[in-house]
Every structure is written in C-alpha cells, then in structure tokens.
Design a protein around this motif. Structure first.
Motif, PDB file in Angstrom:
ATOM      1  N   ASP A   1      24.675  -4.458 -35.532  1.00 24.04           N
ATOM      2  CA  ASP A   1      24.390  -3.239 -34.705  1.00 24.04           C
ATOM      3  C   ASP A   1      23.067  -3.134 -34.094  1.00 24.04           C
ATOM      4  O   ASP A   1      22.683  -2.370 -33.058  1.00 24.04           O
ATOM      5  N   VAL A   2      22.201  -4.527 -34.212  1.00 25.12           N
ATOM      6  CA  VAL A   2      20.989  -4.733 -33.627  1.00 25.12           C
ATOM      7  C   VAL A   2      21.074  -5.758 -32.688  1.00 25.12           C
ATOM      8  O   VAL A   2      21.259  -6.573 -32.928  1.00 25.12           O
TER       9      VAL A   2
ATOM     10  N   GLU B   1      16.262  -7.346 -29.322  1.00 29.57           N
ATOM     11  CA  GLU B   1      15.634  -6.688 -30.274  1.00 29.57           C
ATOM     12  C   GLU B   1      15.049  -7.432 -31.374  1.00 29.57           C
ATOM     13  O   GLU B   1      13.852  -7.353 -31.842  1.00 29.57           O
ATOM     14  N   VAL B   2      15.988  -8.201 -32.118  1.00 29.32           N
ATOM     15  CA  VAL B   2      15.771  -9.110 -33.120  1.00 29.32           C
ATOM     16  C   VAL B   2      14.825 -10.012 -32.680  1.00 29.32           C
ATOM     17  O   VAL B   2      13.719 -10.299 -33.585  1.00 29.32           O
TER      18      VAL B   2
ATOM     19  N   LEU C   1      15.579  -4.032 -38.898  1.00 31.46           N
ATOM     20  CA  LEU C   1      16.958  -3.333 -39.138  1.00 31.46           C
ATOM     21  C   LEU C   1      17.040  -1.915 -39.134  1.00 31.46           C
ATOM     22  O   LEU C   1      17.613  -1.023 -38.876  1.00 31.46           O
TER      23      LEU C   1
ATOM     24  N   ARG D   1      20.223   0.322 -40.102  1.00 35.28           N
ATOM     25  CA  ARG D   1      21.277  -0.236 -39.207  1.00 35.28           C
ATOM     26  C   ARG D   1      21.985  -1.399 -39.934  1.00 35.28           C
ATOM     27  O   ARG D   1      21.139  -2.123 -40.394  1.00 35.28           O
TER      28      ARG D   1
END
Length: 78
Positions: free
Chosen positions: A20-21, A25-26, A13, A16
């Motif tokens: 918002d992620v 990407e996670v 994170l 953020r």
C-alpha cells in the motif's frame, strides 16, 4: 539526534501493508532515513535495518523493471 532507535520499515510503512506504500515514498523515506543514519542524526535498529533492506530493494527492483520497460518501448519506436 534522537536516543531512540528507529525501526527502518515501520518508520516508512506506519500501519500500512508494504504493497500500500508507493515506491516513490519508499525511496524518498529510505533516502531520508539512511542519510540521517549515516550523518549521525538518527539511530536505526541495526539488526532490523538489515532485515528491512528488502523494503528498499523491492522498490528499487520495481523501479528498474519499469525503467527497462520504458527504454524498451522507446527503442522499439526507432
């Protein structure tokens, strides 16, 4: 290998908020961190790792829900 233990969620994170992620990407960063952890290339805060599985599971659940909707839409076309 680093001697410093990484915080799983904080590493992904940064500063953020979790909403918002992007899920992509996670998932990408989760795979990278977990692979490094399992191969001994990185150390993760283990109590935090268990607590922060929620971040990965939330992204996976959203991905599954999206895929199910796409499959349903494709099946409806038939």
């Amino acid at each position: 290998m680093t001697d410093r233990e990484l915080n799983f969620a904080r590493t992904i994170l940064g500063d953020r908020y979790f909403r918002d992620v992007p899920d992509d990407e996670v998932l990408r960063e989760s795979e990278r961190l977990l692979t490094a952890w399992m191969s001994g290339e990185a150390r993760l805060e283990r109590p935090k790792l268990y607590d922060h599985y929620a971040l990965l599971l939330t992204a996976l659940l959203r991905r599954v829900r999206d895929l199910e909707a796409r499959v349903a839409a494709l099946e409806a076309r038939e």
